[in-house]
Design an enzyme around this catalytic site. Structure first.
Site, PDB file in Angstrom:
ATOM      1  N   CYS B  85      24.409  24.862 -62.915  1.00 18.28           N
ATOM      2  CA  CYS B  85      24.062  23.675 -62.121  1.00 18.28           C
ATOM      3  C   CYS B  85      25.123  23.433 -61.034  1.00 18.28           C
ATOM      4  O   CYS B  85      25.189  24.183 -60.075  1.00 18.28           O
ATOM      5  CB  CYS B  85      23.870  22.465 -63.038  1.00 18.28           C
ATOM      6  SG  CYS B  85      23.027  21.082 -62.241  1.00 18.28           S
ATOM      7  N   HIS B 194      20.434  24.406 -67.662  1.00 22.41           N
ATOM      8  CA  HIS B 194      21.640  24.248 -68.475  1.00 22.41           C
ATOM      9  C   HIS B 194      21.530  24.956 -69.829  1.00 22.41           C
ATOM     10  O   HIS B 194      21.139  24.327 -70.819  1.00 22.41           O
ATOM     11  CB  HIS B 194      21.901  22.762 -68.731  1.00 22.41           C
ATOM     12  CG  HIS B 194      22.415  22.029 -67.542  1.00 22.41           C
ATOM     13  ND1 HIS B 194      23.734  21.671 -67.402  1.00 22.41           N
ATOM     14  CD2 HIS B 194      21.773  21.579 -66.429  1.00 22.41           C
ATOM     15  CE1 HIS B 194      23.892  21.024 -66.249  1.00 22.41           C
ATOM     16  NE2 HIS B 194      22.719  20.957 -65.644  1.00 22.41           N
ATOM     17  N   GLU B 196      23.770  25.571 -71.942  1.00 21.96           N
ATOM     18  CA  GLU B 196      24.633  24.970 -72.972  1.00 21.96           C
ATOM     19  C   GLU B 196      23.949  23.811 -73.694  1.00 21.96           C
ATOM     20  O   GLU B 196      24.454  23.334 -74.708  1.00 21.96           O
ATOM     21  CB  GLU B 196      25.973  24.520 -72.347  1.00 21.96           C
ATOM     22  CG  GLU B 196      25.946  23.191 -71.604  1.00 21.96           C
ATOM     23  CD  GLU B 196      25.363  23.273 -70.196  1.00 21.96           C
ATOM     24  OE1 GLU B 196      24.656  24.240 -69.897  1.00 21.96           O
ATOM     25  OE2 GLU B 196      25.595  22.340 -69.404  1.00 21.96           O
TER      26      GLU B 196
END
Lengths: 90, 232
Positions: B85, B194, B196
């Site tokens: 991002c 994302h 994660e």
């Protein structure tokens, strides 16, 4: 103190969603006079001392390297502000 | 294996990225934007957020922060670097990846579980996927519209530098539905979604099997460990 102005605009061929949003609002406000809006940036660089050719060259370099991203923007103008009426005041 | 996660002023997902690294079985090392020290890490994550308030342009000031001197040198020497991002925006501003990221074409912030297609499964961060694999990764941004000049677009498409493409919905007007890129060497990868946030059942995106059960993101972090083993 002298001020150098750098003006940066999104590239003409690229979408400018922020400008488009403002143009849309004009339509809703019933203002037909302006058919398009594009939003750019204006930087005011304060110079401690005289604006020499070397200082202008440095400002142009900064405009190209950092203040704009040549992938998405163009530096349209770099000039000395006459009359010392910058937005930052005296 | 030690994976560094750089914290910039305004980083939001640095702790989540560290957690993802640990969840994959590697050691997470916190790196600071103002340092000139990578603390001996083997790979680097530039996390999501709004570094330096997104002033000037997204990622522009972060790309010129002190630690980026070392990050850019390491990336050019082959160290795996992942930009998520805002991290992707930083990689683009640092010229480690081509193109630029601008405001979403519809003008709004978007937050959704985004389906992606893996286009390149031979990078340091994607070798655990297969080409054509469909994965779901959360996406949350207002300035994720990928743009690039026509000549460069043809080149990166031709040379397999598109790593991920948006499926079903193009959430931000990105050219060619591009969600993520790799550099030519395959060690630097950047994407807007994302990974994660999709590493542990109960905390990831919804899947047809169960709510919040999506864990497709963990493969980014296990992939980089695999690539480190292969390089060793």
């Amino acid at each position: 103190m002298p001020t150098i102005v750098v003006e940066v605009m999104p590239k003409a061929e690229l979408l400018d969603p922020a400008g488009k949003a403002v143009a849309g609002a004009l339509g809703r406000l019933g203002i037909p006079t302006f058919s398009a809006v594009r939003i750019g940036k204006r930087f005011e660089l304060t110079v401690d001392g005289e604006v020499t050719e070397a200082v202008m060259a440095e400002a142009q370099q900064l405009a190209d390297d950092m203040l704009s991203n040549s992938v998405i923007e163009d530096v349209v103008r770099v000039y000395v502000l006459e009359g010392a009426t910058s937005g930052a005041g005296a | 294996m030690k994976v560094g996660v750089v914290t910039f002023p305004g980083s939001l997902d640095d702790r989540d990225a560290q957690r993802a690294v640990r969840h994959a079985g590697a050691d997470a090392v916190a790196l600071w934007h103002g340092d000139h020290d990578l603390h001996g890490v083997d790979a680097i994550v530039l996390p999501g957020g709004f570094s330096y308030g997104d002033y000037l342009r997204c990622g522009a000031i972060a790309a010129r922060s002190p630690i980026m001197t070392e990050v850019i040198a390491a990336a050019n020497a082959g160290m795996p670097v992942l930009g998520i991002c805002n991290g992707f925006q930083i990689l683009v501003e640092a010229h480690l990846l081509p193109g630029g990221l601008i405001r979403n074409d519809h003008g709004d912030f978007v937050c959704r579980d985004q389906k992606l297609r893996v286009e390149n499964a031979s990078t340091a961060w994607t070798n655990g996927f297969t080409v054509g694999q469909e994965i779901t990764i959360p996406l949350k941004n207002a300035e994720g519209g990928f743009i690039v000049d026509a000549e460069t677009l043809t080149r990166i498409e031709g040379e397999g530098q598109v790593a991920f493409r948006y499926l079903d919905v193009n959430p931000n007007g990105s050219l060619d539905d591009i969600a993520g890129l790799t550099n030519a060497a395959g060690n630097v990868v950047g994407l807007m979604p994302h990974p994660e946030h999709a590493i542990e059942p109960g905390f990831g995106p919804d899947t047809p099997d169960a709510m919040r059960s999506g864990t497709d993101g963990i493969t980014f972090f296990t992939s980089v460990m695999q690539s480190a083993l292969a390089r060793a």
